[in-house]
Motif scaffolding. Structure first.
Motif, PDB file in Angstrom:
ATOM      1  N   ALA A  25      29.819  65.785   9.167  1.00  0.00           N
ATOM      2  CA  ALA A  25      29.999  64.428   8.662  1.00  0.00           C
ATOM      3  C   ALA A  25      28.691  63.644   8.729  1.00  0.00           C
ATOM      4  O   ALA A  25      27.973  63.694   9.732  1.00  0.00           O
ATOM      5  CB  ALA A  25      31.075  63.704   9.469  1.00  0.00           C
ATOM      6  N   VAL A  27      27.886  59.984   8.927  1.00  0.00           N
ATOM      7  CA  VAL A  27      28.510  58.685   9.166  1.00  0.00           C
ATOM      8  C   VAL A  27      27.484  57.620   8.816  1.00  0.00           C
ATOM      9  O   VAL A  27      26.514  57.404   9.538  1.00  0.00           O
ATOM     10  CB  VAL A  27      28.973  58.554  10.633  1.00  0.00           C
ATOM     11  CG1 VAL A  27      29.604  57.194  10.880  1.00  0.00           C
ATOM     12  CG2 VAL A  27      29.951  59.678  10.973  1.00  0.00           C
ATOM     13  N   GLU A  35      31.548  57.722   5.087  1.00  0.00           N
ATOM     14  CA  GLU A  35      31.118  59.094   5.346  1.00  0.00           C
ATOM     15  C   GLU A  35      30.652  59.756   4.052  1.00  0.00           C
ATOM     16  O   GLU A  35      31.103  59.416   2.961  1.00  0.00           O
ATOM     17  CB  GLU A  35      32.260  59.918   5.950  1.00  0.00           C
ATOM     18  CG  GLU A  35      32.603  59.555   7.380  1.00  0.00           C
ATOM     19  CD  GLU A  35      33.567  60.558   8.004  1.00  0.00           C
ATOM     20  OE1 GLU A  35      33.584  61.728   7.561  1.00  0.00           O
ATOM     21  OE2 GLU A  35      34.299  60.164   8.927  1.00  0.00           O
ATOM     22  N   ALA A  72      27.987  65.811  13.718  1.00  0.00           N
ATOM     23  CA  ALA A  72      27.896  64.627  12.863  1.00  0.00           C
ATOM     24  C   ALA A  72      26.526  64.003  12.995  1.00  0.00           C
ATOM     25  O   ALA A  72      25.909  64.028  14.072  1.00  0.00           O
ATOM     26  CB  ALA A  72      28.967  63.609  13.238  1.00  0.00           C
ATOM     27  N   ASN A 530      32.248  64.248  15.226  1.00  0.00           N
ATOM     28  CA  ASN A 530      32.348  62.991  14.487  1.00  0.00           C
ATOM     29  C   ASN A 530      33.157  61.981  15.302  1.00  0.00           C
ATOM     30  O   ASN A 530      34.348  62.181  15.529  1.00  0.00           O
ATOM     31  CB  ASN A 530      33.017  63.247  13.142  1.00  0.00           C
ATOM     32  CG  ASN A 530      33.093  61.993  12.283  1.00  0.00           C
ATOM     33  OD1 ASN A 530      32.705  60.904  12.684  1.00  0.00           O
ATOM     34  ND2 ASN A 530      33.621  62.166  11.069  1.00  0.00           N
ATOM     35  N   ARG A 532      34.377  59.263  14.407  1.00  0.00           N
ATOM     36  CA  ARG A 532      35.415  58.635  13.595  1.00  0.00           C
ATOM     37  C   ARG A 532      36.708  59.449  13.593  1.00  0.00           C
ATOM     38  O   ARG A 532      37.773  58.927  13.282  1.00  0.00           O
ATOM     39  CB  ARG A 532      34.924  58.421  12.159  1.00  0.00           C
ATOM     40  CG  ARG A 532      33.687  57.541  12.062  1.00  0.00           C
ATOM     41  CD  ARG A 532      33.316  57.223  10.620  1.00  0.00           C
ATOM     42  NE  ARG A 532      34.217  56.241  10.037  1.00  0.00           N
ATOM     43  CZ  ARG A 532      35.021  56.459   9.008  1.00  0.00           C
ATOM     44  NH1 ARG A 532      35.071  57.694   8.463  1.00  0.00           N
ATOM     45  NH2 ARG A 532      35.786  55.513   8.528  1.00  0.00           N
TER      46      ARG A 532
END
Length: 560
Positions: A25, A27, A35, A72, A530, A532
């Protein structure tokens, strides 16, 4: 320009990439596209953000392709309120780290001093940093007499973990030239007992620096190497930009500038100089044009201390400290409300002077009564919102005060780690559930329309932006696991933004760093997963795998 509609956005005139990140990812912390699949870097700047296929279109024969393997990449973290110089002095060897995160009890602190005294040659200074009577509950505040007994042949300084007090023996006071007749620096104090003699305690930054500087100089430490060590510690935490909120140009300018010129410099620094009356009246202390992010060291503001630390009992509140065993050990009497370091008139005069000089102003303030004083002073300056006057720490700040700050264009930086490390202490020992649980009310600040940042305050807690994000999302106290004021929790995107883009905004760097958008500098952090999509109670388990400053890796195993 942000990635929009799932299509790669590239910087103008880019026809190839030096590095491309795929396989995890991206971010972005950018509007409209939280993303993406891939990111390209060219010449130290982000050149494209988008899908794998689109960004890989910039691949050339010399391009390095980094497979994140499920990790990420985020904008590198920004420490909006730091003290890297102080970290180098107080935490790097030969200083002894006795913070409660490394030394659990007061008995162990005293054993560290005993061991250091036995090992040190006569006359060699001993600097210990981090004593905390709240998190080391068997610790009694050391006195000059006690330290004289424990270390009769060595100058000794014990710095409180708050950074707002220190305790010295007679030899250390003599080495610093501090006597019963030494005048107090503005906003600071050399404490005297009822007999008029020095107790060995000093309070607030100006007094601490006067005490500690000669001790460090005689201690034989390599200051340049020590501050470089502090930079590396911050880079290990995923930080590419830090402020220094206790900058002294006369003592530190040459060193900080030298570090910035080093090819391997790990940090971009924005300094706030300690705001003395002398500087307020200095016609040469005038702000120039704002530095760009390509300048790795620059002074951008002035710093004041309106009150002190909740852990020292010297924040100015409308509500009293509790009467508990802990506050008794802190030396606080019943119905204690703390006090100001400056008078309201001094705050107003200094704030007005520095704003006239064109400086951004940052004021340390915790207690709600002190916050009213500072907001009054800021309002009187007539500062334009673009100056982004700052409030630092703001533990007891109320919703109505956040709303007033928003109207004035004033922005707060929250020491959110207080909730994690001292959450139980805040409720059970210091302020009770009404005031203690609402400490660091981040959601109230956002609801008032403010842009906020989080920080770890240099020497006070370990640099830990991931931990700050986790604390803001969960508001869980480390000891009991209780949740403090759940209505003040943030969602993870809000918390990430406070540690990246909005922290950069407070430093006037948001146009160049803080989000992953084409044209911005490639200040990046690679995390183990990640955030998130990580469950809130597992956020603190994320690790920093790599940090980049302007596309140059400053921490981690080489990627690629």
């Amino acid at each position: 320009m942000a990635n929009q509609g799932g299509h790669a956005v590239t910087a103008p005139t880019v026809d190839g990439a030096d590095v491309i990140f795929i396989g995890g990812a991206v971010v972005t912390v950018a509007p409209g596209a939280p993303e993406a699949e891939a990111l390209a870097v060219t010449g130290g700047r982000i050149s494209a953000v988008g899908s794998n296929s689109e960004v890989l279109g910039l691949r050339r024969s010399g391009t390095t392709v980094v497979d994140l393997r499920g990790r990420a990449v985020l904008p590198a973290f920004v420490e909006a309120h730091g003290h890297p110089f102080a970290m180098g002095v107080a935490l790097a060897p030969p200083a002894i780290d006795v913070r409660p995160f490394t030394v659990a009890t007061g008995a162990q602190v005293l054993q560290k001093l005993t061991d250091a005294t036995k090992a040190a040659p006569n006359g060699s200074p001993i600097l210990m940093n981090g004593v905390d009577v709240l998190l080391q509950p068997d610790l009694q505040l050391p006195t000059r007499t006690q330290l004289d007994t424990l270390a009769p042949n060595n100058p000794v300084i014990m710095v409180a973990n708050s950074g707002h007090a220190a305790y010295a023996n007679t030899a250390a006071l003599e080495l610093a030239g501090i006597t019963t007749d030494t005048p107090n620096p503005t906003g600071a104090e050399f404490v005297h007992g009822s007999d008029g003699e020095l107790t060995g305690e000093v309070r607030e930054t100006a007094a601490l620096l006067q005490l500690a500087a000669p001790v460090f100089q005689r201690g034989g430490g390599d200051l340049l190497a020590n501050v470089r060590w502090a930079y590396d510690q911050l880079a290990r935490a995923g930080i590419a930009t830090s402020s220094d909120h206790s900058y002294d140009a006369a003592a530190q300018s040459a060193l900080m500038s030298q570090l910035a010129r080093e090819p391997g410099c790990a940090l971009r620094i924005r300094a706030y100089e300690m705001g003395t009356p002398a500087l307020a009246h200095d016609p040469a202390n005038i702000a120039g044009s704002r530095p760009g992010a390509d300048e790795l060291f620059a002074k951008i503001g002035m710093k004041l201390w309106a009150d002190g630390s909740p852990w020292q009992g010297n924040i100015f509140t409308t509500f009293p400290y509790l009467t508990t065993e802990a506050t008794a050990r802190m030396g606080l009497g019943p119905h204690h409300h703390g006090a100001m370091n400056y008078t309201p008139e001094q705050v107003s005069e200094l704030a007005a002077a520095f704003v006239r000089q064109g400086w951004q102003l940052a004021c340390h303030v915790h207690g709600d009564a002190a916050i009213d004083v500072v907001l009054d002073a800021f309002e009187r300056t007539g500062a334009p919102p673009d100056l982004r006057l700052r409030l630092e720490h703001v533990g007891a700040m109320r919703p109505d005060q956040f709303a007033r700050a928003a109207k004035l264009g004033v922005t707060p930086s929250l020491f959110i780690a207080h909730v994690y490390y001292w959450g139980d202490v805040l409720i059970d020992e210091l302020f009770g559930p009404d005031h203690g649980a609402h400490w660091m009310s981040a959601r109230s600040a956002l609801d008032a329309g403010l842009r906020i940042s989080f920080h770890n305050d240099g020497t006070v807690t370990p640099p830990d932006p991931i931990g700050n994000i986790a604390t803001a999302v969960t508001r869980t106290a480390k000891g009991s696991g209780r949740v403090l004021a759940p209505e003040e929790r943030l969602d993870v995107d809000m918390a990430i933004r406070a540690q990246t883009l909005d922290a950069a905004w407070q430093l006037h760097l948001d146009a160049e760093i803080g989000s992953l958008e084409p044209g911005k500098y490639a200040d990046l952090v690679v995390l183990s997963a990640n955030p998130r999509s990580t469950p809130p109670d597992q956020l603190r388990e994320l690790t920093v795998e790599a940090t980049f400053l302007m596309g140059r890796q400053t921490y981690g195993d080489p990627l690629g």
